[in-house]
Design a protein around this motif. Structure first.
Motif, short mmCIF file in Angstrom:
data_model
loop_
_atom_site.label_atom_id
_atom_site.label_comp_id
_atom_site.label_asym_id
_atom_site.label_seq_id
_atom_site.Cartn_x
_atom_site.Cartn_y
_atom_site.Cartn_z
N GLY A 224 0.79 -1.22 0.00
CA GLY A 224 0.00 0.00 0.00
C GLY A 224 0.82 1.27 0.00
O GLY A 224 0.77 2.06 -0.95
N VAL A 225 1.60 1.49 1.07
CA VAL A 225 2.43 2.69 1.17
C VAL A 225 3.44 2.72 0.03
O VAL A 225 3.71 3.77 -0.57
CB VAL A 225 3.13 2.77 2.53
N SER A 226 3.99 1.55 -0.30
CA SER A 226 4.94 1.47 -1.41
C SER A 226 4.29 1.91 -2.72
O SER A 226 4.89 2.66 -3.50
CB SER A 226 5.46 0.03 -1.55
N LEU A 227 3.05 1.48 -2.96
CA LEU A 227 2.37 1.86 -4.20
C LEU A 227 2.04 3.34 -4.23
O LEU A 227 2.12 3.98 -5.28
CB LEU A 227 1.09 1.03 -4.38
N VAL A 228 1.67 3.91 -3.07
CA VAL A 228 1.43 5.35 -3.01
C VAL A 228 2.68 6.11 -3.43
O VAL A 228 2.63 7.04 -4.24
CB VAL A 228 1.00 5.78 -1.59
N LEU A 229 3.82 5.70 -2.90
CA LEU A 229 5.09 6.35 -3.25
C LEU A 229 5.44 6.10 -4.71
O LEU A 229 5.98 6.99 -5.40
CB LEU A 229 6.20 5.83 -2.35
N TYR A 230 5.13 4.90 -5.20
CA TYR A 230 5.43 4.57 -6.60
C TYR A 230 4.62 5.45 -7.55
O TYR A 230 5.15 5.95 -8.55
CB TYR A 230 5.11 3.09 -6.85
N VAL A 231 3.32 5.64 -7.25
CA VAL A 231 2.47 6.50 -8.10
C VAL A 231 2.99 7.93 -8.08
O VAL A 231 3.03 8.61 -9.11
CB VAL A 231 1.00 6.43 -7.64
N ALA A 232 3.39 8.40 -6.88
CA ALA A 232 3.96 9.75 -6.78
C ALA A 232 5.22 9.87 -7.62
O ALA A 232 5.47 10.89 -8.26
CB ALA A 232 4.24 10.09 -5.32
N ALA A 233 6.05 8.81 -7.64
CA ALA A 233 7.27 8.83 -8.44
C ALA A 233 6.95 8.81 -9.93
O ALA A 233 7.62 9.49 -10.72
CB ALA A 233 8.15 7.62 -8.08
N LEU A 234 5.92 8.06 -10.34
CA LEU A 234 5.50 8.08 -11.74
C LEU A 234 5.14 9.49 -12.17
O LEU A 234 5.43 9.92 -13.29
CB LEU A 234 4.28 7.17 -11.93
N ARG A 235 4.48 10.22 -11.26
CA ARG A 235 4.07 11.59 -11.56
C ARG A 235 5.28 12.49 -11.79
O ARG A 235 5.24 13.38 -12.63
CB ARG A 235 3.25 12.11 -10.38
N GLU A 236 6.37 12.23 -11.06
CA GLU A 236 7.53 13.11 -11.11
C GLU A 236 8.60 12.66 -12.10
O GLU A 236 9.33 13.48 -12.65
CB GLU A 236 8.17 13.22 -9.71
N LEU A 237 8.72 11.34 -12.33
CA LEU A 237 9.85 10.81 -13.10
C LEU A 237 9.47 10.11 -14.40
O LEU A 237 10.31 9.95 -15.28
CB LEU A 237 10.65 9.80 -12.24
N GLY A 238 8.22 9.67 -14.52
CA GLY A 238 7.86 8.87 -15.67
C GLY A 238 8.05 7.39 -15.38
O GLY A 238 8.62 7.00 -14.36
N THR A 239 7.59 6.53 -16.29
CA THR A 239 7.56 5.10 -16.05
C THR A 239 8.94 4.45 -16.06
O THR A 239 9.28 3.67 -15.17
CB THR A 239 6.68 4.41 -17.10
N ALA A 240 9.74 4.72 -17.08
CA ALA A 240 11.02 4.03 -17.24
C ALA A 240 11.96 4.33 -16.08
O ALA A 240 12.58 3.42 -15.52
CB ALA A 240 11.67 4.44 -18.56
N ARG A 241 12.07 5.60 -15.69
CA ARG A 241 12.99 5.96 -14.61
C ARG A 241 12.51 5.42 -13.27
O ARG A 241 13.29 4.93 -12.46
CB ARG A 241 13.16 7.48 -14.58
#
Length: 348
Positions: A224-241
């Motif tokens: 859960g918390v990991s996925l929240v952080l992952y979605v936030a990272a997608l917003r900032e970095l994009g999928t590949a990074r």
């Protein structure tokens, strides 16, 4: 940092999941992980709403145009992916499974670069290669590799999660906690239903409240918390990074295993750590800057009033930042360093 934190939490959940598999079937563990994630995040969202003054509450709604992306992400990553993985794990050696799971990051990047045209330069590509190479070194067991049915099922799971990652990127501007909560509340019951249908509800494990609680708590943090952080990272970095950073999860999981069950790390561990560190350095040193044009855009996400968020408010605004509300980006052309984040998904 959010991508690395997401990888750390997910990686830490792996050895804990291994311990839980002694008492539960794989589908039951996956179901409780997702259910704990969804319920825990749902409670957190209720508490967050109650603590937010009514005058400043802004709705978190996914637009009708974005719903197909979210539904596709849940179907691929929350339903099909876990099902294929558990079926593959049941007939594939653990070491081979770990090696094949490295394909998720590769497939995520390939889809992002080829299908969604996310920009990539030589430095980012080499960083991705170094991180994936480190993952391969960490899990390489030459005697266990083969294109069996189990291996193909695990590759299929990786493809499902790669599709999930890219589709989730399309809705990543929305509330990350809400996205992760919906995924958990959908995938949890589905996996528990599969466990029930396949006889995975062992009577002693279902009535063992401490074990069930431990599984759900692990799912809340590791999924859960990991996925929240992952979605936030997608917003900032994009999928590949983001996928490249998330590929560090196996290394973190192995490091935690060494702490829980003390032993001196192998040479392969240190080689993998060196390769992954090189990959991170290459990504962190990336400098992507050119003149680009922002088209008209309206969306909702958490933001501060930086160069991309110079707008008026149609509600009483106290001046607090960051905050969340629907806002419009007018067309603008300028030049600055950027990643393929939610505001920079332009062609090159």
């Amino acid at each position: 940092m959010t991508a690395l934190a997401a990888a750390a939490l997910f990686g830490a959940a792996t050895p804990l999941a291994k311990a839980l598999l002694d008492d539960m079937s794989p589908f039951m563990v996956a179901g409780l992980f997702y259910l704990g994630s969804g319920l825990g995040l749902g409670i957190a969202m209720i508490i967050r709403r109650l603590r937010t003054p009514a005058a400043t509450r802004r709705p978190h709604r996914i637009s009708r145009d974005e719903l197909p992306w979210l539904i596709g992400a849940i179907a691929a990553g929350g339903v099909a992916g876990p099902a294929l993985l558990m079926l593959g794990l049941s007939i594939t050696p653990a070491s081979a499974s770990s090696l094949l799971l490295n394909l998720e990051g590769v497939l995520s990047a390939v889809i992002a670069w080829v299908v969604f045209r996310e920009n990539v330069d030589v430095q980012v590509f080499l960083g991705m290669v170094a991180i994936v190479a480190g993952s391969v070194v960490l899990s390489w067991r030459p005697d266990d590799i083969g294109m069996s049915l189990g291996a193909l099922l695990i590759i299929g799971a990786c493809l499902c999660w790669a599709i999930d990652n890219n589709l989730t990127r399309k809705v990543s501007a929305n509330d990350a906690m809400m996205i992760a909560c919906v995924k958990g509340l959908t995938a949890g019951p589905v996996n528990l239903a599969i466990a029930f249908a396949t006889g995975g509800f062992a009577a002693h494990s279902w009535h063992d409240a401490p074990t069930i609680g431990a599984a759900m708590l692990t799912g809340l943090v590791g999924y859960g918390v990991s996925l929240v952080l992952y979605v936030a990272a997608l917003r900032e970095l994009g999928t590949a990074r983001t996928g490249a950073y998330f590929a560090l999860a196996p290394l973190i999981g192995v490091a935690l295993s060494f702490m829980l069950w003390p032993e001196w790390p192998s040479v392969a561990f240190w080689v993998a750590a060196a390769l992954m560190t090189l990959g991170i350095v290459l990504h962190v040193r990336e400098r992507h800057e050119h003149e680009h044009t922002h088209e008209w855009l309206e969306h909702t996400h958490r933001h501060t009033h930086d160069a991309h968020h110079q707008h008026e408010h149609d509600f009483p605004y106290s001046g607090d930042e960051p905050h969340t509300h629907a806002h419009v980006h007018p067309p603008i052309t300028h030049s600055h360093g950027h990643f393929p984040d939610v505001h920079h998904r332009h062609p090159h």
